[in-house]
Design a protein around this motif. Structure first.
Motif, mmCIF file in Angstrom:
data_model
loop_
_atom_site.group_PDB
_atom_site.id
_atom_site.type_symbol
_atom_site.label_atom_id
_atom_site.label_comp_id
_atom_site.label_asym_id
_atom_site.label_seq_id
_atom_site.Cartn_x
_atom_site.Cartn_y
_atom_site.Cartn_z
ATOM 1 N N GLU A 1 0.839 -1.216 0.000
ATOM 2 C CA GLU A 1 0.000 0.000 0.000
ATOM 3 C C GLU A 1 0.866 1.256 0.000
ATOM 4 O OE1 GLU A 1 -2.885 -0.284 3.162
ATOM 5 O OE2 GLU A 1 -4.380 -1.028 1.742
ATOM 6 N N GLN A 2 2.037 1.147 0.629
ATOM 7 C CA GLN A 2 2.938 2.309 0.613
ATOM 8 C C GLN A 2 3.544 2.514 -0.768
ATOM 9 O OE1 GLN A 2 5.823 1.739 3.717
ATOM 10 N NE2 GLN A 2 4.279 2.094 5.283
ATOM 11 N N ARG A 3 3.802 1.419 -1.437
ATOM 12 C CA ARG A 3 4.528 1.481 -2.696
ATOM 13 C C ARG A 3 3.632 1.837 -3.883
ATOM 14 N NH1 ARG A 3 9.564 -0.363 -4.241
ATOM 15 N NH2 ARG A 3 10.250 -1.166 -2.237
ATOM 16 N N PHE A 4 2.394 1.360 -3.851
ATOM 17 C CA PHE A 4 1.514 1.526 -5.026
ATOM 18 C C PHE A 4 0.308 2.400 -4.712
ATOM 19 C CE2 PHE A 4 3.421 -2.798 -5.573
ATOM 20 C CZ PHE A 4 4.219 -2.482 -6.662
ATOM 21 N N GLN A 5 -0.154 3.122 -5.765
ATOM 22 C CA GLN A 5 -1.328 3.994 -5.600
ATOM 23 C C GLN A 5 -2.625 3.224 -5.878
ATOM 24 O OE1 GLN A 5 -0.341 6.628 -8.764
ATOM 25 N NE2 GLN A 5 1.256 7.712 -7.622
ATOM 26 N N GLN A 6 -2.553 2.259 -6.765
ATOM 27 C CA GLN A 6 -3.771 1.609 -7.260
ATOM 28 C C GLN A 6 -4.076 0.328 -6.469
ATOM 29 O OE1 GLN A 6 -5.616 3.118 -9.423
ATOM 30 N NE2 GLN A 6 -4.117 4.722 -9.830
ATOM 31 N N THR A 7 -5.322 0.214 -6.011
ATOM 32 C CA THR A 7 -5.653 -0.961 -5.194
ATOM 33 C C THR A 7 -5.520 -2.263 -5.989
ATOM 34 O OG1 THR A 7 -7.958 -0.557 -5.730
ATOM 35 C CG2 THR A 7 -7.228 0.173 -3.569
ATOM 36 N N LYS A 8 -5.758 -2.203 -7.292
ATOM 37 C CA LYS A 8 -5.629 -3.449 -8.081
ATOM 38 C C LYS A 8 -4.178 -3.926 -8.133
ATOM 39 C CE LYS A 8 -9.657 -3.277 -11.157
ATOM 40 N NZ LYS A 8 -10.368 -2.027 -10.973
ATOM 41 N N VAL A 9 -3.245 -2.987 -8.111
ATOM 42 C CA VAL A 9 -1.823 -3.373 -8.142
ATOM 43 C C VAL A 9 -1.422 -3.953 -6.779
ATOM 44 C CG1 VAL A 9 0.523 -2.582 -8.659
ATOM 45 C CG2 VAL A 9 -1.422 -1.553 -9.834
ATOM 46 N N VAL A 10 -1.943 -3.345 -5.722
ATOM 47 C CA VAL A 10 -1.684 -3.883 -4.378
ATOM 48 C C VAL A 10 -2.203 -5.325 -4.328
ATOM 49 C CG1 VAL A 10 -2.257 -3.675 -1.917
ATOM 50 C CG2 VAL A 10 -1.788 -1.613 -3.278
ATOM 51 N N GLN A 11 -3.404 -5.516 -4.840
ATOM 52 C CA GLN A 11 -4.010 -6.859 -4.822
ATOM 53 C C GLN A 11 -3.168 -7.839 -5.641
ATOM 54 O OE1 GLN A 11 -7.955 -7.065 -6.599
ATOM 55 N NE2 GLN A 11 -8.585 -8.597 -5.089
ATOM 56 N N LEU A 12 -2.709 -7.385 -6.801
ATOM 57 C CA LEU A 12 -1.921 -8.266 -7.675
ATOM 58 C C LEU A 12 -0.665 -8.764 -6.945
ATOM 59 C CD1 LEU A 12 -1.269 -7.509 -11.425
ATOM 60 C CD2 LEU A 12 0.527 -8.449 -10.002
ATOM 61 N N PHE A 13 0.010 -7.856 -6.255
ATOM 62 C CA PHE A 13 1.241 -8.287 -5.577
ATOM 63 C C PHE A 13 0.963 -8.944 -4.223
ATOM 64 C CE2 PHE A 13 3.267 -5.404 -8.697
ATOM 65 C CZ PHE A 13 4.115 -6.346 -9.261
ATOM 66 N N ASN A 14 -0.142 -8.567 -3.570
ATOM 67 C CA ASN A 14 -0.511 -9.258 -2.317
ATOM 68 C C ASN A 14 -0.755 -10.745 -2.563
ATOM 69 O OD1 ASN A 14 -0.363 -7.055 -0.672
ATOM 70 N ND2 ASN A 14 -2.559 -6.783 -0.382
ATOM 71 N N ARG A 15 -1.176 -11.036 -3.778
ATOM 72 C CA ARG A 15 -1.506 -12.423 -4.102
ATOM 73 C C ARG A 15 -0.331 -13.375 -3.877
ATOM 74 N NH1 ARG A 15 -0.708 -14.635 -9.552
ATOM 75 N NH2 ARG A 15 -1.119 -16.806 -9.160
ATOM 76 N N TYR A 16 0.895 -12.847 -3.944
ATOM 77 C CA TYR A 16 2.047 -13.746 -3.828
ATOM 78 C C TYR A 16 2.164 -14.386 -2.440
ATOM 79 C CZ TYR A 16 3.355 -12.871 -8.559
ATOM 80 O OH TYR A 16 3.330 -12.852 -9.937
#
Ligand code: FAD
Length: 490
Positions: free
Chosen positions: A176-191
């Motif tokens: 969340e600190q690194r990315f502005q877009q929630t979809k990008v946070v979700q994409l990387f959280n998936r790992y």
């Protein structure tokens, strides 16, 4: 007379058997099932072939290393290819993204489709590489339970970089600190799900996982995931390893503080070292019932499990790739349901793997072999039949909506694997896919070591012990075990 007994022909057990055979030990592997591979096995139904467990393959060099160690050319026995795309992502609002395996192209795609500056993605992947590089030697290649590991130069590098590693905050906080877009946070959280963890609890250190796919590469074996098992079994046999199937080990024999044999069908088979590839919890509870067990270690919470539908689908979908994700609208609620309420959220993220996209003969012409996985809690006696029925409907509705086609009429074969059957088939405690979870920052230190500190000549390998679950880590654990086993005197 030095001989080794390995309990279980999972990937960790097979790799250890090869390594010990190369070291000069006569090795016998005892496997409860009629087939090898444990979770890494396969089956066929109505002309569709399915890899039953793993579908994501990274670090193929760890498989190749075993052939090289045995003096063979891996390319003659085990071939694989690099996937051009990592994953096809779909969201319910109609957004979709194909994640290219080329990191720069991927960063551009994220910028164009999701509105996140490409530089943010590039910086993330660079940091991911840094995290992996620092931790590989400390966490993956050596035992955490030997002083030499902590006194090494690599360890010093780890201490110096500690504040940047991401041990203190969670994966989600970092993203969340690194990315502005929630979809990008979700994409990387998936790992976090790659080792069965929760991105809202697991340390940001696990952001090293995308490095493996984006910077090193996502691969697929030409003969399917099961060819990892098959080619290594053949290699082990060429090195003289004996495999005994339908041979469930009932006890590990201990005398004078030493492992001296295993009991199979009531008969003691003497050996000088024992390596258990059985999950660590039943190893203590069933095979060593009179020995003192490390209760704190065994009580660590389990990683997630999975609910898998294997569907033979009589239709092809051009928009799908080898790996596909249909994201939940509320990722946080989904993980809360998995790890706190121990159930499956009504709108789960759907992972869909189609090996016939790359290996055409895995499905009849005009069809696709769908491996559909939902993250599930470990088995604690939930009402699985009800959960499975509800989740099946949720998946069908979600995927049909995304693809604009009612999927159900095209399903011509169906098999289901759930946390109960995973436990039954592989003895994995509570059906966990990756042993204990990594949902706290001390998890790495609370995993069981690869040796017994009480019983001499007893070792442990596989996904439930150090360094953890997943094919690469199981292969690392085999390497660590073989490094600890004494040389043969011959
Ligand atoms: P296991 O596969 O757990 O096998 C243990 C073996 O020991 C079994 O064959 C069992 O029968 C045998 N055994 C147990 N007790 C006894 C006994 N008393 N006597 C004799 N034999 C015994 N990993 C990835 O890297 N990528 C993925 O995409 C991925 N996806 C997965 C999807 C699913 C559905 C599943 C189930 C797992 C997935 N994993 C993935 C995890 C991966 O499969 C495991 O971490 C790994 O295969 C575990 O190997 P292991 O050596 O611990 O042995």
């Amino acid at each position: 007379n030095q001989t080794a007994a390995v309990i279980g022909a999972g990937i960790g057990g097979i790799a250890t058997a090869i390594r010990l055979a190369v070291k000069g030990y006569p090795v016998t592997v005892f496997e409860a099932n009629t087939y090898p591979g444990g979770k890494l096995s396969a089956f066929e139904e109505k002309g569709y072939r399915f890899d039953a467990g793993p579908s994501l393959f990274t670090m193929p060099q760890l498989v190749e290393e075993l052939f090289i160690l045995a003096g063979e050319d891996p390319r003659e026995h085990f071939t694989y290819e690099r996937l051009p795309d990592i994953c096809h992502y779909f969201w319910d609002d109609g957004t979709w993204l194909t994640a290219s395996a080329n990191p720069d192209q991927f960063a551009q795609e994220v910028e164009q489709t999701l509105g996140e500056p490409a530089a943010h993605v590039r910086n993330f992947l660079q940091h991911s590489a840094f995290q992996y590089d620092i931790t590989e030697q400390l966490f993956l290649k050596d035992s955490l339970h030997k002083a030499s590991t902590w006194l090494s130069r690599k360890a010093l590098r780890g201490y110096l970089n500690f504040p940047r590693l991401g041990v203190l905050g969670t994966m989600n906080q970092a993203n969340e600190q690194r990315f502005q877009q929630t979809k990008v946070v979700q994409l990387f959280n998936r790992y976090a799900t790659y080792n069965g963890s929760d991105p809202y609890q697991t340390p940001a250190l696990l952001n090293m996982i995308p490095h493996l796919e984006y910077n090193i590469g996502a691969y697929f074996p030409k003969k399917g995931m099961v060819s990892i098992t098959e080619s290594l079994i053949a290699l082990a046999e060429r090195k003289g390893v004996q495999f005994r199937y339908q041979s469930k080990v009932e006890r590990i024999q201990v005398r004078d503080g030493k492992a001296v044999g295993v009991v199979v069908q009531g008969q003691e088979i003497p050996c000088s070292i024992v390596v258990s590839n059985m999950d660590i919890t039943p190893t203590y509870r069933k095979l060593l019932p009179t020995e003192k067990a490390p209760e704190r270690t065994l009580q660590q919470p389990r990683s997630g499990s999975g609910l898998i539908f294997y569907w033979g689908v009589r239709r092809e979908f051009a928009e799908l790739g080898v790996h596909n994700i249909f994201f939940s609208n509320d990722y946080k609620a989904e993980f809360e349901h998995q790890f706190q309420y121990k159930t499956i959220y009504y709108d789960p993220t759907v992972y869909l793997h189609i090996s016939s996209k790359i290996k055409k003969d895995d499905a009849p012409a005009g069809g696709e072999n769908w491996f559909v996985l939902i993250n599930a809690p470990a088995n604690e006696g939930q009402d699985w039949d009800t959960i499975i029925a509800q989740t099946r409907q949720a998946i069908l509705a979600k995927v049909s909506r995304s693809l604009g086609v009612d999927i159900e009429p095209f399903i011509e074969s169906e098999s289901i694997l759930d946390p109960r059957s995973i436990e039954l088939r592989t003895s994995s405690y509570q059906g966990a896919l990756y042993g204990t979870s990594s949902n706290n920052r001390f998890a790495a230190f609370l995993r069981h070591p690869n040796f017994s500190s009480r019983i001499k000549n007893l070792y442990f390998v596989g996904g439930s012990v150090h360094p953890g679950g997943g094919i690469p880590l199981c292969l690392f654990s085999a390497r660590i075990v073989a490094g600890m086993v004494p040389e043969t005197s011959s």
